[in-house]
Design a protein around this motif. Structure first.
Motif, short mmCIF file in Angstrom:
data_model
loop_
_atom_site.label_atom_id
_atom_site.label_comp_id
_atom_site.label_asym_id
_atom_site.label_seq_id
_atom_site.Cartn_x
_atom_site.Cartn_y
_atom_site.Cartn_z
N PHE A 165 38.56 29.51 34.78
CA PHE A 165 39.72 29.64 34.63
C PHE A 165 39.46 30.12 32.92
N SER A 166 40.90 30.10 32.73
CA SER A 166 42.03 30.48 30.79
C SER A 166 41.96 28.73 30.73
N TYR A 167 40.91 27.85 30.03
CA TYR A 167 41.56 26.92 29.72
C TYR A 167 41.73 26.90 28.06
N SER A 168 43.03 26.20 28.45
CA SER A 168 43.87 25.20 27.28
C SER A 168 43.29 24.75 25.94
N LEU B 215 44.00 36.12 51.04
CA LEU B 215 44.25 36.06 49.92
C LEU B 215 43.71 34.70 48.90
N LEU B 216 43.10 33.45 49.58
CA LEU B 216 42.55 32.77 49.42
C LEU B 216 41.63 33.07 48.87
N LEU B 217 40.51 34.04 49.87
CA LEU B 217 39.00 34.26 49.60
C LEU B 217 38.47 35.18 48.44
N ALA B 218 40.05 36.36 48.27
CA ALA B 218 40.26 37.60 47.24
C ALA B 218 40.39 36.95 45.91
N GLY B 219 41.09 35.13 45.60
CA GLY B 219 40.99 34.48 44.70
C GLY B 219 39.51 34.29 44.09
N PHE B 220 39.36 33.04 45.14
CA PHE B 220 38.09 32.66 44.79
C PHE B 220 37.14 33.17 44.99
N ILE B 221 36.61 34.61 45.07
CA ILE B 221 35.82 36.02 44.45
C ILE B 221 35.83 36.37 42.89
N ILE B 222 37.52 36.23 42.64
CA ILE B 222 37.76 36.61 42.01
C ILE B 222 36.99 35.64 40.38
N ALA C 71 44.25 31.11 38.40
CA ALA C 71 42.75 32.14 37.61
C ALA C 71 42.05 33.20 37.63
N VAL C 72 43.10 34.45 38.61
CA VAL C 72 43.48 35.66 38.21
C VAL C 72 44.35 36.01 37.29
#
Length: 785
Positions: free
Chosen positions: A451-454, A432-439, A595-596
């Motif tokens: 990230f989508s920053y505010s 899960l963490l690897l997939a998140g970092f790849i995305i 992030a995702v």
């Protein structure tokens, strides 16, 4: 407890609930002291004062501007931890302070930022405002008159301390004047050399005079000279609908938790529900008393704390069920249940309090506010579970509600799960963490950003427009917001009304020229706005780099402090190590989810991460407490793997129930809340689920892995050491026997033949000596044999 005393306690509990409810709703007296309407609300709920300063230097240095913003942020935290300071345009600084409506009072208290110097009588500048670190009004008691006197204490930087130390050493008895914007505001006499950078200004001050002088010194310590450009009273960013729906969601969530507790735990569940009502009222009163500024995420945080307060009750009543299953009476089971749950509750809450304390002292802005609310919730939840719930449940028992079936539903025998043996959960987490970092990497490479920053994190564009009428917040949400979103492409627009005018401040992502023109045209075409009244400026983030650094450092130090506490309490660093690793796992999961899912990363992100930290560590402590308890009664030959599995299985019901009750409150908030609340609630739900997941599937097996690996190494090392010691002992004994047969002066080696001839009489002599020993000596010799 006697029956009449129990009835009195129950009646008192009902009266307290009614009293707290009345005070929270209406308050006491004409001013409504203690009522919810007197709680300080943030800019999003109630508006406040907006002050804009402009630097005298038209092209200020970026570093100096950043330093000035950070110092102003620390300064305005005295009014509210939710106050924000950010850059507007190239040389302006905007300050927004919630919960106040008198801009002139804030300007007087804050002071006029200008140049500050400490000068000798001949005009020589000793230090400037840049050398000042802080200044505060203090009080002390005169040893002669015993009267309280007020002073100003100030501290200097290392460079300033050196210069000031030299000046005061050479000018004892002379004055050093404090000059602000060319005017002397104080001329204290040097009584002694000040070489450590810590000084006190004495005088015949009232407290207000000392506070005003300290404020002027503080504001004069800014690197840039500022001048007031404008000040406005701004309205709430969100309408009453947002507050109303959040409160309704909280009430529904609380009601569902009550029903769940009563259904699962029967009479103890009823007792905990009554205690939770008292807890909720106390939280609102304490927040009011401590003048905590409440924002919409803050309301969500309180609702979350109510869900977390259930945790202690679940731990206790799960223990009660176990004791009754073992055949104990209701009274004994209740006593032992509270007693055995005590260590888990105290350790879990103290660990969370440590985190809150560190976040308060090292954090800034909203992090401080969150720490304050967290500490209040933790302390009151312990009070509620260990004292109020206990008193109510024993009172119910004493008045005659004593049938075991009202306290206990028989536990169904279930096959224990082999949590330790299932390594697949480690693999799931890693994947899960690897997939998140790849995305995150893919999004960053494609230009979208990881990230989508505010606005709070990256800033944007602030557009001010004067409309033809005074729109309400609800009208802005329904009429103006869709038009702005369509023109700018931003779906997280923030609106602020300027009190007493028809002006509305529109904050969006950074707009290029074409987007600005499109927004202006949309406002003119749809609302008849005069284009000449529209102005736009780029604004910086309200969460500065320094504030992010403070939050990161505070979180890191909190993790280290929690690690040390767990190590000391459990006397095994492997407990602490596995707990902190699981904590990092939960935080990373939530970060990856942001992030995702592309949920805006802003102030609510910090609150969500900190909430998960407190929740996750508490869940882990409960399981570790059970493992510790089992280790105390286990034999040396006990199967450690079976022991860990047993501990996790015994606390599994608690893990599920606590997560479920907390999840219910947040889910209702997500369903009924406005968009900003949804962005806070959804990551929290993900964090709650994975916090429970890591506590059950990660921490126990991780501790077992660390324990068995270290034990194996220790065992091998010990075995090798014993072999070496035994071998050395044999060599020493043989050498001693040989040396005893030689003359002291003889150093030549002995041949094998002579050695055997010498050994025969030596053995005979040894036998003769043994024969002359006492009987106990023969027994000792036989034991050795």
């Amino acid at each position: 407890m006697k029956k009449w005393k129990a009835a009195l306690c129950l009646g008192l509990a009902v009266v307290v609930i009614a009293f707290l409810g009345y005070v929270c709703a209406f308050g006491i007296g004409a001013a409504g002291t203690g009522s919810m309407k007197n709680i300080k609300l943030g800019l999003d709920l109630a508006g406040g004062v907006s002050i804009t300063y402009q630097t005298k230097d038209t092209t200020p240095d970026a570093e100096a501007l950043s330093d000035t913003i950070y110092k102003l942020q620390k300064r305005v935290e005295g009014y509210s931890t939710e106050a924000s300071v950010y850059q507007e345009g190239t040389n302006r600084i905007n300050i927004e302070i919630p919960g106040v409506s008198d801009a002139n009072q804030i300007l007087d208290d804050l002071g006029k930022p200008g140049s500050l110097e400490f000068q000798l009588s001949d005009g020589t500048v000793v230090i400037s405002g840049a050398d000042i670190v802080t200044a505060n009004a203090t009080s002390s008691t005169d040893q002669t008159t015993k009267q309280v006197k007020y002073e100003v204490a100030f501290s200097l930087s290392a460079e300033g301390a050196e210069k000031f130390g030299e000046a005061t050493s050479n000018n004892i008895g002379n004055t050093i004047s404090i000059v602000y914007d060319g005017s002397v505001i104080s001329s204290p006499v040097v009584n002694s050399a000040i070489t450590d950078g810590e000084g006190i200004i004495e005088g015949n001050f009232t407290y207000d005079e000392a506070a005003q002088l300290a404020s002027t010194i503080r504001i004069g310590s800014l690197k840039l000279e500022l001048e007031e450009l404008r000040s406005n009273v701004v309205g709430a960013q969100l309408g009453q609908q947002a507050i109303r729906t959040s409160l309704i969601a909280g009430a529904i969530g609380l009601g569902l938790v009550f029903l769940f507790m009563i259904f699962v735990y029967l009479i103890p569940g009823l007792a905990s529900s009554l205690a939770l009502m008292i807890y909720t009222g106390l939280v609102l009163l304490v927040i009011n008393a401590f003048d905590v500024t409440l924002t919409l995420p803050g309301i969500a945080g309180i609702i979350l704390s109510i869900g977390m307060a259930v945790d202690a009750n679940v731990i206790i009543f799960a223990r009660v069920k176990e004791e009754m299953t073992a055949g104990k009476s209701v009274r004994s089971a209740l006593k032992d249940g509270f007693k055995k749950a005590l260590s888990a509750i105290i350790d879990g809450n103290i660990t969370t309090l440590i985190a809150a304390a560190v976040l308060w002292f090292l954090g800034s802005g909203s992090v401080k506010g969150f720490a304050q609310t967290l500490a209040i919730g933790v302390v009151l939840s312990m009070l509620s579970a260990l004292f109020i719930t206990r008193l109510i449940v024993f009172s119910l028992f004493a008045v005659g509600i004593q049938k075991p079936k009202l306290y206990y539903k028989p536990l169904k025998d279930r096959k224990g799960i082999d949590f330790v043996g299932k390594k697949v959960f480690f693999l799931i987490s890693v994947c899960l963490l690897l997939a998140g970092f790849i995305i995150m990497g893919v999004n960053s490479a494609s230009g979208k950003g990881a990230f989508s920053y505010s606005l709070e994190f990256v800033g944007g564009t602030s557009t001010t427009a004067t409309f033809d009428k005074d729109y309400t917040i609800d009208e802005i949400d329904s009429e103006i917001s869709p038009v702005v979103e369509e023109a700018t492409g931003d779906h997280n627009v923030q609106f602020q009304k300027v009190a007493g005018t028809n002006q509305i401040i529109i904050k969006t992502v950074t707009l290029e020229l074409d987007k600005r023109e499109a927004l202006n045209a949309a406002l003119v075409d749809n609302f008849g706005v005069d284009e000449s009244t529209i102005s736009a400026e780029n604004i910086s983030s309200t969460v500065s780099t320094e504030m992010r650094r403070d939050a990161a450092v505070a979180l890191l130090v909190a993790a280290v402090c929690m690690l040390l506490y767990i190590w000391l309490r459990f006397k095994d660093i492997r407990f602490a190590g596995s707990a902190v690793l699981a904590l990092m796992h939960d935080v990373l999961i939530v970060v990856v989810f942001y992030a995702v899912s592309r949920i805006n990363l802003g102030n609510t992100f910090i609150a969500a991460i900190l909430t998960i930290v407190g929740y996750s560590i508490n869940a882990t402590i409960v399981i570790f407490d059970r493992i510790r308890e089992e280790l105390h009664v286990a034999t040396k030959k006990a199967d450690l793997k079976a022991l860990v599995n047993k501990s996790i299985n015994q606390t599994l019901t608690r893990s599920i129930y606590t997560t479920l009750t907390t999840f219910i409150t947040i889910a209702v908030l997500y369903i009924m809340g406005v968009s900003s609340v949804k962005e806070f609630a959804l990551p929290l739900m993900v964090g709650l689920v994975f916090g429970a997941y890591s506590s059950v599937f990660i921490t126990g097996p991780l501790w077992y892995f660390m324990r068995t690996k270290l034990v194996k190494k220790e065992a091998v090392a010990s075995k090798d050491a014993n072999k070496v010691a035994a071998s050395s002992k044999k060599e020493v004994t043989a050498t001693k026997e040989v040396l005893e047969t030689h003359d002291e002066n003889e150093i030549a080696p002995v041949s094998d033949d002579k050695k055997s001839e010498v050994e025969k009489p030596a053995k005979a002599q040894s036998h003769k000596n043994n024969s002359g020993k006492k009987k106990s000596g023969n027994k000792k010799g036989k034991k050795k044999k």
